[in-house]
Design an enzyme around this catalytic site. Sequence first.
Site, PDB file in Angstrom:
ATOM      1  N   ARG A  61      -6.461   2.861   8.516  1.00 48.95           N
ATOM      2  CA  ARG A  61      -5.209   2.317   8.008  1.00 48.95           C
ATOM      3  C   ARG A  61      -3.996   3.061   8.594  1.00 48.95           C
ATOM      4  NH1 ARG A  61      -3.066   2.260   1.789  1.00 48.95           N
ATOM      5  NH2 ARG A  61      -1.500   0.639   2.030  1.00 48.95           N
ATOM      6  N   HIS A  65      -0.979   1.205  10.602  1.00 45.02           N
ATOM      7  CA  HIS A  65       0.414   1.314  10.160  1.00 45.02           C
ATOM      8  C   HIS A  65       1.279   1.998  11.202  1.00 45.02           C
ATOM      9  CE1 HIS A  65       0.269   0.338   5.628  1.00 45.02           C
ATOM     10  NE2 HIS A  65      -0.848  -0.112   6.180  1.00 45.02           N
ATOM     11  N   ASN A  93       3.755   2.638   2.930  1.00 39.92           N
ATOM     12  CA  ASN A  93       3.083   3.823   3.460  1.00 39.92           C
ATOM     13  C   ASN A  93       2.891   4.937   2.435  1.00 39.92           C
ATOM     14  OD1 ASN A  93       2.924   2.668   6.007  1.00 39.92           O
ATOM     15  ND2 ASN A  93       4.868   3.544   6.689  1.00 39.92           N
ATOM     16  N   HIS A 191     -10.805  -4.771   6.556  1.00 42.64           N
ATOM     17  CA  HIS A 191     -10.862  -4.781   5.090  1.00 42.64           C
ATOM     18  C   HIS A 191     -12.299  -4.746   4.579  1.00 42.64           C
ATOM     19  CE1 HIS A 191      -6.610  -6.770   4.816  1.00 42.64           C
ATOM     20  NE2 HIS A 191      -6.571  -5.507   5.177  1.00 42.64           N
TER      21      HIS A 191
END
Length: 323
Positions: A61, A65, A93, A191
């Site tokens: 992740r 990001h 975040n 995911h």
Amino acid sequence: MNNACMLLFVLIVVGVARTCNGRGLVKNFYKMTCPLAEKTVRDITWSRVATNSALGAKLLRVHYHDCFVMGCDASLLLDTVGTVQSEKEAGPNLLLSGFDVIDDIKTQLEKDCPGVVSCADIVALAARDSVSFRKRPLWDVLTGRRDGKVSLASNINGNLPSPFSDFATLQQLFAKKNLNVNDLVALSGAHTIGKAHCGTFSKRLFNFTANGDADPSLDTRYANFLRTKCPNPSDPATTVEMDPRSSLSFDSHYYQALTQKQGLFQSDAALLTNIGSARLARQLQNGNAFMVQFAKSMLKMGAIEVLTGNAGEIRKKCRVVNP
């Protein structure tokens, strides 16, 4: 062919290869300057994953990001200085973690090869290694990234995909990064591991159209189950598996759940609202097909707006720019 022509030919081929591999990114970039760099990243990452099975989702992740905002330049790692907030302080975040692992890797590499290995490459390698725990690498990571010097929370807007996004919005955001629908569907497959906080999907359970109803695109039994897990959706401590019954295994189970209307986020369900993406989601239920496409898409994502050559810098510490 004489020696001069042969040398020119080799230089042209190398130049083309570097261009094709993501604006200057290559395999084994540190082969001569820090030969054990990638092994060091893997060893430290694996040692941490061995005691924290959730780390793979967290580091993956962080990589996502980082790349979607200002490119894969480790700008996400920079701490706020003064009154201007860094990317870390932006809402999407705030719940990221795993930064301490990046710090540990960087500390060791600075001892071994001072000023050589970028934080941006560490992020990309650690993300891959964390979900390839004790297995062969699940995708290639090209290296040669350099670190950015700017990190602004305001840059998040309009760049980072949201769990609340519809298909058109997702497609537009991905297209801005030169990623297509195949990449959108494949990268959503991340995911398959990790957990999500109730607030990121609770609207689908309790008040989808402001009439106290549930999202009709969500399987009824699954929605009922989620309500039992999130009776107080505003509780920041409550989390739910993103891939029901398979959140610790990096596999294609996400697509099976998705096609059974058990995608956790609105952005997951949105993949079924487009004919092309829905077809691909069904195809990626095949584990081999998923791994092949995911590897291709990660290679593309890892090259988003990268800094190479003399751009940016090689930070001595990942949380601050060099003095």
